[in-house]
Enzyme design. Structure first.
Site, PDB file in Angstrom:
ATOM      1  N   SER A 257       9.956   5.932  -2.347  1.00 27.80           N
ATOM      2  CA  SER A 257       9.679   4.997  -1.262  1.00 27.80           C
ATOM      3  C   SER A 257       8.517   5.529  -0.439  1.00 27.80           C
ATOM      4  O   SER A 257       8.368   6.753  -0.281  1.00 27.80           O
ATOM      5  CB  SER A 257      10.902   4.830  -0.364  1.00 27.80           C
ATOM      6  OG  SER A 257      10.575   4.122   0.824  1.00 27.80           O
ATOM      7  N   SER A 258       7.719   4.622   0.086  1.00 28.16           N
ATOM      8  CA  SER A 258       6.627   5.036   0.972  1.00 28.16           C
ATOM      9  C   SER A 258       7.160   5.718   2.225  1.00 28.16           C
ATOM     10  O   SER A 258       6.453   6.502   2.866  1.00 28.16           O
ATOM     11  CB  SER A 258       5.790   3.817   1.367  1.00 28.16           C
ATOM     12  OG  SER A 258       5.278   3.172   0.222  1.00 28.16           O
TER      13      SER A 258
ATOM     14  N   GLY B 225       0.808  -1.207   0.000  1.00 31.76           N
ATOM     15  CA  GLY B 225       0.000   0.000   0.000  1.00 31.76           C
ATOM     16  C   GLY B 225       0.841   1.256   0.000  1.00 31.76           C
ATOM     17  O   GLY B 225       2.028   1.234  -0.313  1.00 31.76           O
ATOM     18  N   ALA B 226       0.218   2.391   0.338  1.00 33.44           N
ATOM     19  CA  ALA B 226       0.879   3.703   0.271  1.00 33.44           C
ATOM     20  C   ALA B 226       1.505   3.882  -1.110  1.00 33.44           C
ATOM     21  O   ALA B 226       2.676   4.232  -1.246  1.00 33.44           O
ATOM     22  CB  ALA B 226       1.921   3.856   1.387  1.00 33.44           C
ATOM     23  N   LEU B 227       0.704   3.630  -2.137  1.00 34.71           N
ATOM     24  CA  LEU B 227       1.222   3.603  -3.503  1.00 34.71           C
ATOM     25  C   LEU B 227       1.724   4.976  -3.943  1.00 34.71           C
ATOM     26  O   LEU B 227       1.192   6.014  -3.565  1.00 34.71           O
ATOM     27  CB  LEU B 227       0.130   3.124  -4.471  1.00 34.71           C
ATOM     28  CG  LEU B 227      -0.470   1.733  -4.223  1.00 34.71           C
ATOM     29  CD1 LEU B 227      -1.330   1.317  -5.413  1.00 34.71           C
ATOM     30  CD2 LEU B 227       0.597   0.689  -3.939  1.00 34.71           C
TER      31      LEU B 227
ATOM     32  N   GLU C  60       4.427   6.774  -7.429  1.00 33.43           N
ATOM     33  CA  GLU C  60       4.714   6.651  -8.852  1.00 33.43           C
ATOM     34  C   GLU C  60       5.538   5.403  -9.166  1.00 33.43           C
ATOM     35  O   GLU C  60       5.421   4.833 -10.253  1.00 33.43           O
ATOM     36  CB  GLU C  60       5.441   7.905  -9.358  1.00 33.43           C
ATOM     37  CG  GLU C  60       5.791   7.892 -10.840  1.00 33.43           C
ATOM     38  CD  GLU C  60       4.588   7.677 -11.754  1.00 33.43           C
ATOM     39  OE1 GLU C  60       4.781   7.140 -12.861  1.00 33.43           O
ATOM     40  OE2 GLU C  60       3.452   8.055 -11.370  1.00 33.43           O
ATOM     41  N   GLY C  61       6.361   4.959  -8.221  1.00 32.74           N
ATOM     42  CA  GLY C  61       7.097   3.724  -8.437  1.00 32.74           C
ATOM     43  C   GLY C  61       6.158   2.545  -8.600  1.00 32.74           C
ATOM     44  O   GLY C  61       6.325   1.706  -9.510  1.00 32.74           O
ATOM     45  N   HIS C  62       5.147   2.460  -7.736  1.00 33.86           N
ATOM     46  CA  HIS C  62       4.154   1.403  -7.869  1.00 33.86           C
ATOM     47  C   HIS C  62       3.355   1.565  -9.167  1.00 33.86           C
ATOM     48  O   HIS C  62       3.050   0.574  -9.848  1.00 33.86           O
ATOM     49  CB  HIS C  62       3.181   1.429  -6.682  1.00 33.86           C
ATOM     50  CG  HIS C  62       3.828   1.174  -5.359  1.00 33.86           C
ATOM     51  ND1 HIS C  62       3.981   2.159  -4.408  1.00 33.86           N
ATOM     52  CD2 HIS C  62       4.370   0.048  -4.820  1.00 33.86           C
ATOM     53  CE1 HIS C  62       4.568   1.647  -3.343  1.00 33.86           C
ATOM     54  NE2 HIS C  62       4.819   0.379  -3.564  1.00 33.86           N
TER      55      HIS C  62
END
Length: 330
Positions: free
Chosen positions: A186-187, A28-30, A32-34
């Site tokens: 990173s989150s 979770g805590a998406l 731009e990397g995700h």
């Protein structure tokens, strides 16, 4: 398209499958990397395939004193990001759904590779990570699973597990996405105060310094290979005022193929300087390792390697890495 939220394995298994299923696993805590992972999954699955994003904060991979309780949980925002990136479904199970009998007594062991670097700093972390990845692979039944290269050791261990235990899934690594200032997405970046963020930039700057040193070393090696080391060559280069460059090239080519020590040293200079900043960077490790088992490489090493770093700024722990290749073929 509308992304469907699924809470149970039963709901997921009831979905009609057409084409290939690509899965992106997240906590979770998406960001731009995700989103990049999801878009890549969409491209691989194609218009007839299916992209499933898992959102699950896995308690098994958090050690004592780590940030399980404060880890951000932003499901509504995650759904929007997943939908915009092209996900067909988000599978967000509860802890009871993933571990119906409580914490599992039988777990995946990461083995010796899981005890190095991140594993040494976070004992048991990789056992917990591999256990939940194995469970989620079984629950989601994908043809392809995508993971970010920012977590290089995690990716290497997942690939090893899939190969060693004969999981029928293709693992795809997706390059690290960085913010404009170079910090790897990173989150945990949201925890950094402005002054801490300035210090944290030393991680990526150190990696870039190592990469630049590596490029210079490899260029010297390539130059030394262009013409045999003859007196005529030395005289010709000298006539052009390049005798020192020629000598350097031959020294590098003969003494240190690829010069991993020089790469480590260039990165370490940046990190040592950051340790004197306010607030300081507390280095956990800087390592140059083989991606097959994350063991340190020697100065005669040739092939693919990973330059990896981990450090704490304030209360936030960050990791980053870059892939490098040593010793181009003669």
């Amino acid at each position: 398209m509308t992304t469907t939220l699924l809470r149970t394995a039963g709901e997921l298994h009831a979905r009609a499958r057409v084409g290939r299923r690509a899965v992106v696993m997240t906590m979770g805590a998406l960001h731009e990397g995700h989103a990049t992972l999801i878009r890549t999954a969409r491209e691989i699955a194609g218009p007839d395939g299916e992209v499933v994003v898992t959102v699950f904060v896995n308690p098994l991979q958090f050690g004592a004193g780590e940030d399980l309780d404060r880890y951000p949980r932003t499901l509504d925002a995650d759904l929007k990001i997943a939908e915009d990136a092209g996900a067909d479904a988000v599978f967000a199970p509860s802890v009871d759904e993933v571990y119906p009998g409580g914490e599992p007594q039988v777990r995946i062991s990461a083995g010796p590779m899981g005890e190095r670097l991140e594993g040494a700093s976070r004992p048991g972390h990789f056992d917990g990570m591999l256990t939940v990845v194995a469970k989620l692979l079984h629950l989601t039944r994908p043809d392809i699973a995508l993971y970010g290269q920012k977590d290089a050791q995690q990716l290497a261990l997942i690939r090893r597990m899939v190969r060693d235990l004969n999981f029928g899934v293709e693992i795809v690594g997706v390059p690290t996405v960085r913010e404009d200032d170079g910090l790897a997405l990173s989150s945990r970046n949201r925890y950094l105060k402005p002054q801490e963020r300035r210090t944290a930039l030393a991680l990526s700057r150190a990696l870039f310094a190592g990469r630049d040193r590596h490029a210079a070393q490899e260029a010297l090696r390539a130059r030394a290979r262009e013409v045999p080391a003859t007196q005529a060559r030395a005289e010709a280069l000298s006539a052009l005022g390049e005798s020192r460059a020629a000598a350097d090239a031959h020294a590098v080519a003969k003494a240190l193929p690829g010069a991993p020590s020089a790469v480590r040293a260039a990165a370490r200079l940046i990190l040592d300087d950051a340790a004197r900043q306010d607030p300081p960077l507390a280095l956990d490790y800087l390592a140059l390792v083989a991606p097959s088992d994350f063991s340190d490489i020697d100065d005669d090493f040739t092939g693919e390697a990973v330059l990896a770093v981990a450090a704490r700024v304030g209360t936030t722990r960050l990791i980053d890495n870059l892939p490098l290749t040593f010793g181009a073929a003669s």
